[in-house]
Scaffold this active site. Sequence first.
Site, PDB file in Angstrom:
ATOM      1  N   PRO A   1       0.802  -1.228   0.000  1.00 49.58           N
ATOM      2  CA  PRO A   1       0.000   0.000   0.000  1.00 49.58           C
ATOM      3  C   PRO A   1       0.837   1.282   0.000  1.00 49.58           C
ATOM      4  CG  PRO A   1       0.040  -0.918   2.196  1.00 49.58           C
ATOM      5  CD  PRO A   1       0.784  -1.886   1.308  1.00 49.58           C
ATOM      6  N   CYS A   2       1.489   1.542  -1.121  1.00 51.37           N
ATOM      7  CA  CYS A   2       2.348   2.724  -1.231  1.00 51.37           C
ATOM      8  C   CYS A   2       1.545   4.013  -1.072  1.00 51.37           C
ATOM      9  CB  CYS A   2       3.123   2.703  -2.544  1.00 51.37           C
ATOM     10  SG  CYS A   2       2.120   2.486  -4.009  1.00 51.37           S
TER      11      CYS A   2
END
Length: 185
Positions: free
Chosen positions: A143-144
């Site tokens: 989940p950048c």
Amino acid sequence: MATPPGGLAFCVFPTAIGHCALVWRAPGVVVGSALPQGSARDTRDAVTAWYPGAREAVPDGSVAAAAAGVAVLLETGAGDLSGIDLDLAVVPEFDRRVYEVVRTISAGDTLTYGEVAARLGAPGAAQAVGQALGRNQFPPIVPCHRVLAAGRQVGGFSARGGRHTKLRMLEAEGVHLEHPTLFDV
């Protein structure tokens, strides 16, 4: 259709923000994913360009569960994708370490690039963390979008729609970085 023997398979599936994709190899190990590229066709075309020879297939087992988890996350902002098995064999060591830290950030929480660097034991490597996340081939499983610039600023985001997409994804998880305007109320 099952995963082609020795080959890669992919699926394109609808989510609240558009058609995403997962790419996998047997036995259900994800080798890549894609956030929406515009239309379902655009996402499909991007995946076949990034993974030549991959064949479209109906996912089952862990890949079907992964697709469902991505769809739920993008719709409700809830869910935990940390159990999805990723093939990190071709990912550089530093990037792998960054992805491991980022996968521990729960929905609704954020870290800065500097905080990720500090957790890696590499203070001062915030820019390198940002570059690693710019190469992330597993969004939103890694989940950048939950990693921000200093001062809780949005920072960069390489997915289609850039900053706007990142803000939408964070808002779905209950993270509001910008106050609504009169037109948003």
